[in-house]
Motif scaffolding. Structure first.
Motif: not given
Lengths: 116, 112
Positions: A1-7, A88-94, A106-110
């Motif tokens: 994908x274009x970036x990290x996505x979070x759901x 809190x906001x939970x962030x994912x990065x890869x 690269x971080x997702x939007x959280x």
């Protein structure tokens, strides 16, 4: 994908409930990180995956928190018996990092978690 | 572990002026430093990095300065634009480790 996505992007739950937060990393990235960001603070490291295995889970605050990455791609952060302090906001990065050199994360939007 | 702190939680500048955001770190063995920009509702975005064998590194409109003697680094933004309004974090990784330690952030507001 274009970036990290979070759901989901937002999750509201009640105290004591179980929640799952999902992260889809950038395709081909072997390293995946979870962070927690409280209001007005910087991200706080939770756990790091290299492939399918949790290479470093020293940031998980207690045993209510658990994360998996069964196929080395998508990861799920699981929180049992949620407490208001988990809000809190939970962030994912890869990253393409092997873990031994510094590579850009690269971080997702959280996911914004609110525990009522 | 590492301790990272920013000097000012908020900073307001006029559009077109230069901005300087400062950060201090505690571990003299730290050898890599990153600046991130975080806009509201988004994850942190990499801006620029610097290794400890350098004192200065320039990017597009941004410059990072590293002073290892006093364990201080700064981010300079030239000709600040409204789109630069965000929270800026410095981050320091564990040496060869996986944890990145983030400061508390400086909220930059650009006044048109």
């Amino acid at each position: 994908g274009a970036g990290v996505s979070q759901t989901p992007s937002n999750k509201v739950t009640e105290k004591g409930k179980y929640v799952e937060l999902r992260c889809d990393p950038i395709s081909g990235h072997t390293a995946l990180y979870w962070y927690r960001q409280s209001l007005g603070q910087g991200p706080e490291f939770l756990i790091y995956f290299q492939g399918t295995g949790a290479a470093d889970d020293s940031g998980l605050p207690n045993d209510r928190f658990f994360a998996v990455r069964p196929e080395g791609s998508v990861s799920t952060l699981k929180i049992q018996r949620t407490e208001r302090g988990d809000s809190a906001v939970y962030l994912c990065a890869s990253s393409a990092s092997s873990g031994t050199v510094y590579n850009e994360q690269f971080f997702g939007p959280g996911t914004r978690l609110t525990v009522l | 572990g590492e301790s990272v702190g920013l000097h000012l939680p908020t900073l307001s500048v006029q559009e077109g002026d230069n901005s300087i955001i400062n950060c201090a770190y505690s571990n003299s063995a730290s050898d890599y430093f990153i600046w991130y920009k975080q806009e509201s509702g988004k994850g942190p975005q990499f801006i620029i990095d610097i290794r400890s064998n350098m004192d200065k590194r320039q990017g597009q409109r941004v410059t990072v300065l590293l002073n290892k003697t006093v364990k201080h680094l700064s981010l300079q933004i030239a000709a600040t634009q409204p789109g630069d309004s965000a929270v800026y974090f410095c981050a320091v990784p564990e040496k060869f480790g996986n944890q990145f330690y983030f400061g508390t952030g400086t909220s930059l507001t650009v006044i048109p």
